[in-house]
Design an enzyme around this catalytic site. Structure first.
Site, short mmCIF file in Angstrom:
data_model
loop_
_atom_site.label_atom_id
_atom_site.label_comp_id
_atom_site.label_asym_id
_atom_site.label_seq_id
_atom_site.Cartn_x
_atom_site.Cartn_y
_atom_site.Cartn_z
N GLU A 72 -50.97 72.59 -28.25
CA GLU A 72 -52.10 71.67 -28.27
C GLU A 72 -52.27 71.05 -26.89
O GLU A 72 -51.53 70.15 -26.50
CB GLU A 72 -51.91 70.60 -29.36
CG GLU A 72 -51.84 71.22 -30.76
CD GLU A 72 -52.08 70.23 -31.91
OE1 GLU A 72 -52.28 69.03 -31.65
OE2 GLU A 72 -52.07 70.70 -33.07
N GLU B 182 -45.91 69.80 -36.62
CA GLU B 182 -45.43 68.49 -36.21
C GLU B 182 -44.52 67.87 -37.25
O GLU B 182 -44.65 66.69 -37.58
CB GLU B 182 -46.62 67.56 -35.88
CG GLU B 182 -47.37 68.00 -34.64
CD GLU B 182 -48.53 67.07 -34.26
OE1 GLU B 182 -49.03 66.39 -35.15
OE2 GLU B 182 -48.90 67.04 -33.09
#
Lengths: 630, 630
Positions: A249, A171
């Site tokens: 995710e 991220e």
């Protein structure tokens, strides 16, 4: 591009490659059905049990991060044993027949302490983390030189090992802009012999996702039960022109913060969305499939920088000890209804060549109620002998300015700061203020408890009485976990960062005790006192023995009536407890921590309790009442 | 105690001692009538003129601080010339017949840059200033080894020199609690041969005043025209049981901050209170008697930590260039009505043996109007040649993280930070934010001016347009003076302290130019362009020549219609101008800076002007309209 990768490994047997918009394993199109599983959040003796359950749940792949701070706890000191035995973990995956999505260092977020970045890097304040900073890169390179040789042989494409995908960074879209750094990382892993199929997890598709990742990697995405899959795919395709879709995710549940409501996600919604993802040909990794526990002092924290333009992160949100995550496998490794529901969806929509889905049914619950335990002895934290016994250097530090944890070479736990306030600085009430306190402190004046304050209070001050000699002030600061997400992580040193004032004047000349509360120091404490009353806010260790008959089972330590502290069973640090703010009211006790016969429990209670009794119960309470005053 | 000091020096001729509640000079009771006079705020060629005027105003004593950062501008590099020629200053005092109250290093406040503490100490972030921190003490000791041998011969008690009183530290009551440090300082001065009559200036009498000072020094006090003298004396006597009363700071006026109303104090009130102090047998020092000017980049700033519990001092208040202070001698050294009124009071109430009060009347004003000056050439600050010419190291720095001034070894002036924003990070407007900006910045994107921001804005951000290649962002940060008062001084590094974000992501890889704007670099700029139009917010140096006929006189540079910048005449840095916020609208130009015949003026204008014309007028404007938007 992806074709060339394919050619490189010849697309022959024992190959995992990208061809066009598909993953191709051993020559056949392949759908990854994976589950996140942090080996560092699970007792190593239970890895095999949990992995087998994951396999039996229909997964073909396990995803794990690698926490740098677990493997290099002090600079240049490496840990590859116990929680750090990554080779054992990968060997188990292979043995059980699970592939691996590997998300290594340097940064993982994961609500883990510091996002996985070792605390000792914060002792080098000029190092810009997660960038081309030369010190950051060389420090991480040195780690890779130790780490990669232990894991490179587990690659599918080279040796038929379990690792099919490596992800670099995590991220980064929420942190930096240094593409040169990302490129450097990719080269650092590849040049040391890691698999070339490398992905980048980018969160939601956006211009920033594209800008902060490399076009020669596979950009992967996040999704939850409220995601519009069509929109997600179309947005993602506008940045990732070719390559298979992988939701790295997919959230079957969510994480908990202390003093915030317990998070769950419904089976119905998460199952429906999971089915929709698979129907759209998307490979999926559940984050988390088995959440586990932030044992010891390993929980991280989130910081909200919007409240503070200078990144002191007043809105500090530490993660609970439980990382159950409302996941398909509970914190204790018990399959939940989600487990079976998701398995049915996998059976319906996934049809990889040569893969069978188990039909095994596990017992609903493996835990046991061991009843009440009465504390029988105690020793106070602030007793000179205790302080000396627990001190990092077996003695206090004498410094002019209150040191940070990092400056003292202390990773976790507590620091006690002591000084005598100048006599006569006031003839009434002296205002004591800690500047940039991280994270929470208890304060005494001449041994009398004054109160507790925290970094989240707007006003970090207490008042004490002036005395003729000048009162001795004790400030016991708890590191409640370093921020791992967003920009503030660069600055989350612990302790008292910018000094202490008395009536508005800086106070100098401090004695400080670094109290990391290592397991071996805690179990060797000298529990001499039979006093197990509830002293008002004198942090005290309590000890008791209890018996376990037969083969030990999972259980939960219920801390009804206790306030805040830390718990050990047989020298294993179960983590922080804080029923006074919730929502978590019980601590998970893995069966493997218990022994047949005599067991030992130790609590460090910071404040007080209603009765010197704890219970070992057979059900967790993760959704207790919350209180917002720390 | 004080008696013993008296015995020590034998109370014979050429002695200045404390006996009971009196100062005793050469055996006779003595009332000190002193005026503050900062040699570092007055052109050295004018020291003699101003000191003679002080003497003629009825003073018997001059008080001065010693600014460490003037004398040790870089670590281990000393300056005893020009503004730093302390021996010349003390020699002049002696020659003119003025005694001296000496208030040396390390800390002076004085609204001076950093309170006199050298900027390079802030490059050592772990050094706790103004405490027993070993690095702080040894650094200062090394300075004293250079400094004391130059001034110890000027002591009254040893050689009949002018120095009668030494003060250690300054208003420590508003900063620290480390009495060991104060004791160390006293010993450090005394052991190197300085006078033993040592005082401590404590501000208003309070328990804290007593607690933060040494009982074997004379505690002195502050007073203003609103002080209740009876109460002050009685409060003070409760802490200072014996010894003479000395008001070290009696305020005939007050200081100015940019963008805040001009401060004055009435002649009537200040004269009446001055008379009352003398009538009560109190020795008095006017702070200031002649305020002078914060030439160059030497102004300090105040910080209000109450607005910010972490001492980032959002409420930053820089001091104006003029330090006129509404004092008896104006900034230009002209006696004001206060001068004569106070002299009459001295004549009435002070009767020291052997002291005569002058009756000299000075001309009311010594300044002259030299008319308008049209700018004739220019050169832009951001031109590559200009940047290279002005750069501290003749080249930019390449760093991963934006450096602070201190890290770059830069004391004052500006720093230009440049980077290219990652392409495609956004497809619309990119949000650029500076984290912990100090103090004020102008921002460009691909050469187009975007706007200016400051540390006092709640929201340090601008928006720029995304471009295909990624825009190049320039951030020109001005150091507007380091905080010298209160706790925040410990942390007032300059530049961009905690990074820059683009759409919430850290930006790395910066090119930065350290631009201290040394006089010699500014006068040697290559003014090639004849363009003297008003570019919208492209910082530009403008140059003109003008003629002075006859003996040069004082004058004031009026910057009507200009915005913000810096001004030089004949290579002398007059200081900052900022008529756009006020209250100061003119800069004082000392007569000694001008030359008969051809003179040169250079302005650095950061923003714009209405006409390329300035004026040299014969009256200061210190009370212009103020604006609060920086």
């Amino acid at each position: 591009l992806f074709l060339s990768l394919c050619l490189l490994v010849s697309c022959q047997q024992k190959s995992f490659v990208v061809v066009g918009d598909q993953f191709v394993k051993d020559g056949n199109p392949y759908t990854i059905v994976s589950g996140s599983f942090h080996y560092f959040r699970i007792h190593p003796s239970l890895w095999a049990d949990r992995l087998q359950k994951a396999k039996d749940g229909g997964l073909n792949t396990i995803e794990t991060y690698v926490a740098w701070n677990v493997h290099e706890p002090e600079e240049g000191q490496y840990n590859w044993e116990g929680l750090g035995d990554i080779e054992k973990f990968l060997t188990l995956c292979q043995k059980i027949g699970l592939l691996v999505i590997f998300r290594p260092t340097p940064y993982i977020c994961a609500e883990w302490e510091g996002g996985g970045i070792p605390y000792w890097l914060l002792a080098k304040p000029d190092v810009a983390q997660r960038s081309s900073d030369p010190v950051f890169l060389s420090t991480h390179d040195r780690f890779l030189d130790e780490f990669i040789p232990r894991v490179s042989r587990f690659q599918y494409n080279l040796n038929g090992g379990p690792i099919i995908i490596n992800q670099i960074e995590n991220e980064y879209v929420y942190y930096g802009t240094d593409l040169g750094y990302i490129r450097y990382l990719k080269d650092a892993f590849e040049s040391r012999g890691m698999n070339k199929v490398i992905s980048i997890m980018c969160g939601a598709p956006s211009p920033k996702m594209a800008a902060t990742s490399l076009s020669d990697t596979l950009r992967t995405i996040n999704a939850g039960s409220d995601t519009n899959v069509t929109q997600l795919l179309s947005d993602w395709r506008s940045y990732q022109k070719e390559g298979p879709a992988l939701v790295t995710e997919y959230y079957p549940g969510w994480l908990d913060h202390w003093s915030q409501p317990h998070q769950t996600r419904s089976l119905k919604d998460t199952a429906a969305k999971f089915a929709e993802l698979l129907q759209n040909g998307i490979s999926v990794n559940f984050y988390m499939y088995h959440g586990g526990t932030n044992f010891g002092f390993y929980n991280g924290a989130n910081g909200d920088s919007t409240s503070d333009n200078n990144y002191f992160n007043l809105n500090y949100q530490p993660i609970t000890t439980s990382y159950d995550y409302d996941a398909p496998l509970s914190e204790a490794g018990d399959p939940t209804p989600k487990y079976y529901a998701y398995r049915e969806i996998i059976r319906k929509y996934v049809n990889n060549v040569g893969e069978e889905i188990s039909t095994k049914i596990y017992p609903e619950r493996t835990s046991r109620n061991y009843g009440s335990i009465q504390m029988t002895s105690s020793v106070r934290l602030l007793d000179p002998d205790t302080l000396s016994h627990l001190s990092l250097y077996n003695q206090p530090n004498q410094t002019n300015w209150p040191p940070t944890f990092e400056k003292n070479g202390q990773d976790y736990g507590f620091m006690l700061y002591r000084t005598r306030i100048l006599p006569h600085i006031d003839d009434g009430l002296i205002d004591i203020q800690t500047i940039a306190l991280r994270d929470r402190a208890l304060i005494w004046s001449d041994g009398e408890y004054i109160g507790n304050i925290s970094r989240n209070d707007g006003n970090n001050r207490v008042q004490i009485n002036a005395t003729l000699e000048g009162p001795i002030v004790d400030i016991l600061v708890e590191n409640m976990g370093r921020i791992g997400f967003w920009l503030g992580s660069q600055y989350d040193q612990k302790g008292i960062i910018r000094g202490v004032t008395a009536d508005g004047n800086y106070v100098f000349n401090w004695t400080s005790w670094s109290l990391p509360l290592r397991d071996e120091d805690v179990i060797s404490l000298n529990f001499t006192s039979q006093d197990v009353s509830s002293p008002h806010d004198h942090p005290t260790f309590y000890r008791a023995e209890f018996n376990v008959q037969g083969q030990p089972q999972n259980t939960y330590l219920l801390l009804d009536g206790w306030t805040k502290g830390q718990a050990w069973i047989n020298g294993f640090n179960l983590g922080r407890y804080w029923p006074a703010v919730g929502p978590q009211k019980t601590l998970y006790v893995p069966n493997v921590v218990l022994k047949r016969g005599k067991n030992e429990i130790i609590l460090l209670e910071l404040h007080q309790f209603t009765a010197p009794v704890v219970q070992l119960v057979d059900e967790p309470i993760l959704n207790g009442t919350i209180h917002t005053r720390w």
